[in-house]
Design a protein around this motif. Structure first.
Motif, PDB file in Angstrom:
ATOM      1  N   THR A   4      41.570  28.866  32.655  1.00  8.22           N
ATOM      2  CA  THR A   4      42.496  29.186  31.561  1.00  8.22           C
ATOM      3  C   THR A   4      43.522  30.232  31.995  1.00  8.22           C
ATOM      4  N   LEU A   5      44.583  30.322  31.210  1.00 10.65           N
ATOM      5  CA  LEU A   5      45.583  31.361  31.491  1.00 10.65           C
ATOM      6  C   LEU A   5      44.975  32.749  31.268  1.00 10.65           C
ATOM      7  N   GLY A   6      44.180  32.893  30.199  1.00 16.52           N
ATOM      8  CA  GLY A   6      43.530  34.196  29.937  1.00 16.52           C
ATOM      9  C   GLY A   6      42.618  34.589  31.080  1.00 16.52           C
ATOM     10  N   GLY A   7      41.854  33.628  31.599  1.00 12.80           N
ATOM     11  CA  GLY A   7      40.966  33.916  32.731  1.00 12.80           C
ATOM     12  C   GLY A   7      41.765  34.283  33.960  1.00 12.80           C
ATOM     13  N   ASN A   8      42.937  33.663  34.117  1.00 14.35           N
ATOM     14  CA  ASN A   8      43.757  33.966  35.292  1.00 14.35           C
ATOM     15  C   ASN A   8      44.343  35.369  35.233  1.00 14.35           C
ATOM     16  N   VAL A   9      44.750  35.824  34.051  1.00 12.89           N
ATOM     17  CA  VAL A   9      45.293  37.194  34.003  1.00 12.89           C
ATOM     18  C   VAL A   9      44.177  38.234  34.163  1.00 12.89           C
ATOM     19  N   CYS A  10      42.939  37.834  33.833  1.00 15.67           N
ATOM     20  CA  CYS A  10      41.817  38.787  33.961  1.00 15.67           C
ATOM     21  C   CYS A  10      41.044  38.615  35.267  1.00 15.67           C
ATOM     22  N   VAL A  11      41.476  37.682  36.106  1.00 10.45           N
ATOM     23  CA  VAL A  11      40.638  37.321  37.256  1.00 10.45           C
ATOM     24  C   VAL A  11      40.345  38.528  38.152  1.00 10.45           C
ATOM     25  N   ASP A  12      39.149  38.555  38.688  1.00 11.36           N
ATOM     26  CA  ASP A  12      38.687  39.699  39.473  1.00 11.36           C
ATOM     27  C   ASP A  12      39.547  39.902  40.725  1.00 11.36           C
ATOM     28  N   THR A  13      39.667  41.146  41.154  1.00  9.66           N
ATOM     29  CA  THR A  13      40.353  41.462  42.404  1.00  9.66           C
ATOM     30  C   THR A  13      39.493  40.999  43.580  1.00  9.66           C
ATOM     31  N   ARG A  14      40.134  40.827  44.732  1.00  8.12           N
ATOM     32  CA  ARG A  14      39.418  40.226  45.859  1.00  8.12           C
ATOM     33  C   ARG A  14      39.487  41.080  47.128  1.00  8.12           C
ATOM     34  N   CYS A  15      38.476  40.908  47.984  1.00  5.56           N
ATOM     35  CA  CYS A  15      38.434  41.653  49.249  1.00  5.56           C
ATOM     36  C   CYS A  15      37.487  40.909  50.183  1.00  5.56           C
ATOM     37  N   ASN A  16      37.818  40.903  51.469  1.00  6.79           N
ATOM     38  CA  ASN A  16      36.975  40.215  52.453  1.00  6.79           C
ATOM     39  C   ASN A  16      35.547  40.760  52.492  1.00  6.79           C
ATOM     40  N   TYR A  17      35.366  42.026  52.109  1.00 12.94           N
ATOM     41  CA  TYR A  17      34.042  42.637  52.179  1.00 12.94           C
ATOM     42  C   TYR A  17      33.263  42.459  50.872  1.00 12.94           C
ATOM     43  N   TYR A  18      33.890  41.845  49.892  1.00 13.43           N
ATOM     44  CA  TYR A  18      33.284  41.727  48.557  1.00 13.43           C
ATOM     45  C   TYR A  18      33.037  40.272  48.177  1.00 13.43           C
TER      46      TYR A  18
END
Ligand SMILES: Cc1cc2nc3c(=O)[nH]c(=O)nc-3n(C[C@H](O)[C@H](O)[C@H](O)COP(=O)(O)OP(=O)(O)OC[C@H]3O[C@@H](n4cnc5c(N)ncnc54)[C@H](O)[C@@H]3O)c2cc1C
Ligand code: SF4
Length: 365
Positions: free
Chosen positions: A113-127
Motif C-alpha cells: 500500500t501507499l501508507g505502508g510505503n511511506v512508513c516502510v522501515d529503513t534499511r542497512c546491510n548489517y540489519y
C-alpha cells in the motif's frame, strides 16, 4: 526456511477501532497493511510483535478522492498498483505514478500500500539479514545490539530511508493525515520524517496513517528516477524526485528531493532555488545538478559503492531536469520510460555499469 513467529491478528473495520486496538495493546502491537515489508522483517526477527492490527478491512482508508484541480486524497490502504495507475495520479502527478509503479515487483505492488510505503522501515546491510547472521556479528543498535556496525563511534543509527514514494511526495508538497488517540492531524511529508535510522518517523506509535493528501496539480510537472541493481525489482539505492511549476518555459517553483542517501529523504533547496525564474538551459541544468550533488552523502551501508551512488546524484538530477525540459506530449507519456542498461563507461562518468538500471518517466501536466 524462515518462519513467521506466532502472533494474533486483529481485523478492525474502522479507523477508530484500529486506533483503539493499538491503544489497548501498546508496544506489543503493530499495524500491518499489505505486509510486504513487515512479514519478511518478522521472519528475520527484526520486529517481534505479538499482535498485528490489520488495516486491509478498513474501507475508508482505500481509494483516491478529489481532483487534480483541488488536490487528491489517496487513502493509505490504496495499493501501489491502484495508486500508480489511477488516471488522475498518472496524468497530473506523474512522478508519483512512476515512483509507486517502480516499488518492488507487480505482485508486491498489488498487496503493498501507499501508507505502508511511506512508513516502510529503513534499511542497512548489517540489519536486513537473518537472525542468525545478525547474531553472528553481535547485532547492532537498531535491533538487539548496542553499537552501530557502520559507524561504531556513532550514537545513532544511519539506516537508509528506502521508500520510493517518500522523496516524490516530499517534492510534491504532499501531506500525511494521521489518526490517533488524540484525534486527527495533517502534517507535511517533510515533517513526517526524521533523520534517524531507528526513529525515522515523527508519527506516534499509536497513530495510523489514514491518507496522503496531494496539493492541486496547478502547472506542476514531476519526474522520479530510480537507481537500483536489478531492473526487475530492487529497493532504490538512489531516488531523484523533481517537481517544477512552469509558466510557459519559465520555472516558477522547484523542489528536488533525494531518496536513499540518508535516514530520511534529503531535499536540495539550494539547487532548487537556482531554477526559479529561469529557463531550463543545458548550462543551468549542469549548475543545478552540481548543487544537488552536495547535500547527498550516502554511507557505505546499502547496495553498490557509496562513491558511485554519490556520483550518480549529479547524473540523475541532470537527467530528471532534461526530461522535464523536453516535456513529452500527452500521447507519448507512457513511452518516455528511461530504462537504461548501459555498459560501464571508460571515463567513469555518466554511465551505469552493466546490469544496473535507471528508470523513470515524465509527463506534462
Ligand atoms: C523483495 C522486496 C522488494 C521491495 N522493493 C521495494 C522497493 O523497490 N521500493 C520500496 O519503496 N519498497 C520496496 N519493498 C518494501 C515494500 O514492499 C513496500 O515498501 C510496500 O509499499 C510496503 O507496503 P505494505 O502495505 O506492504 O506495508 P507493510 O509491510 O504492511 O508495513 C510496513 C510498515 O508500515 C507500517 N504501516 C503500514 N501501513 C500503515 C498505516 N496506514 N499507518 C501506520 N503504519 C503503517 C507497518 O506497521 C510496518 O511498520 C520491497 C519489499 C520486498 C519484500
Ligand atoms: S546504520 Fe548502524 S545501527 Fe543502523 S542498522 Fe546499520 S549497523 Fe545497525
Amino acid at each position: 526456511m524462515m518462519r513467521l513467529p506466532e502472533f494474533s491478528y486483529l481485523a478492525p473495520v474502522s479507523v477508530g477501532d484500529a486506533v483503539k486496538l493499538m491503544a489497548d495493546h501498546g508496544p506489543a502491537a503493530m499495524f500491518v497493511a499489505g505486509g510486504t515489508d513487515l512479514y519478511p522483517n518478522m521472519k528475520r526477527r527484526q520486529f517481534e510483535p505479538s499482535v498485528l492490527i490489520g488495516l486491509r478491512g478498513i474501507r475508508d482508508m482505500s481509494g483516491v478522492r478529489g481532483s487534480p484541480k483541488t488536490g487528491l486524497t489517496i487513502g493509505a490502504g490504496t495499493s501501489l498498483t491502484a495508486a500508480s495507475s489511477h488516471p488522475d495520479v498518472a496524468g497530473h502527478y506523474a512522478g508519483l505514478a512512476t515512483a509507486a509503479g517502480l516499488v518492488s515487483s507487480p505482485q508486491l505492488r498489488n498487496m503493498g500500500t501507499l501508507g505502508g510505503n511511506v512508513c516502510v522501515d529503513t534499511r542497512c546491510n548489517y540489519y536486513n539479514q537473518s537472525y542468525e547472521w545478525r547474531k553472528a556479528v553481535h547485532f547492532c543498535m537498531k535491533k538487539d545490539g548496542d553499537i552501530c556496525l557502520v559507524a561504531p563511534g556513532s550514537s545513532r543509527c544511519w539506516a537508509v530511508s528506502s521508500s520510493d514514494t517518500a522523496p516524490m511526495l516530499w517534492s510534491l508538497g504532499a501531506q500525511v493525515r494521521l489518526a490517533g488517540p488524540r484525534g486527527e492531524r495533517l502534517i507535511p511529508v517533510s515533517a513526517f520524517y526524521q533523520d534517524d535510522g531507528i526513529q525515522y518517523l515523527s508519527k506516534q506509535p499509536g497513530e495510523v496513517v489514514t491518507d496522503i493528501v496531494l496539493p492541486p496539480s496547478d502547472g506542476w510537472r514531476s519526474v522520479y528516477l530510480k537507481l537500483r541493481r536489478r531492473g526487475s525489482f530492487d529497493f532504490p539505492v538512489l531516488g531523484v524526485a523533481v517537481a517544477l511549476r512552469m509558466e510557459g518555459d519559465i520555472v516558477r517553483e522547484a523542489a528536488i528531493t533525494l531518496g536513499a542517501v540518508a535516514s530520511q529523504p534529503r531535499p536540495a533547496p539550494e539547487a532548487a532555488a537556482l531554477l526559479a525564474g529561469q529557463r531550463l538551459t543545458p548550462e543551468l541544468i549542469d549548475a543545478v545538478a552540481d548543487a544537488a550533488f552536495k547535500p547527498g552523502k550516502p554511507l557505505d551501508n546499502t547496495d553498490l559503492t557509496h562513491p558511485y551512488r554519490k556520483k550518480m546524484i549529479r547524473v540523475f538530477v541532470a537527467r530528471a531536469l532534461r526530461s522535464l525540459a523536453d516535456g513529452q506530449p500527452a500521447s507519448t507519456k507512457r513511452s518516455n520510460h528511461l530504462a537504461v542498461d548501459e555498459p560501464a563507461s571508460t571515463d567513469g562518468s555518466n554511465h551505469l555499469s552493466h546490469g544496473q538500471h535507471a528508470e523513470g518517466h515524465v509527463e506534462d501536466q
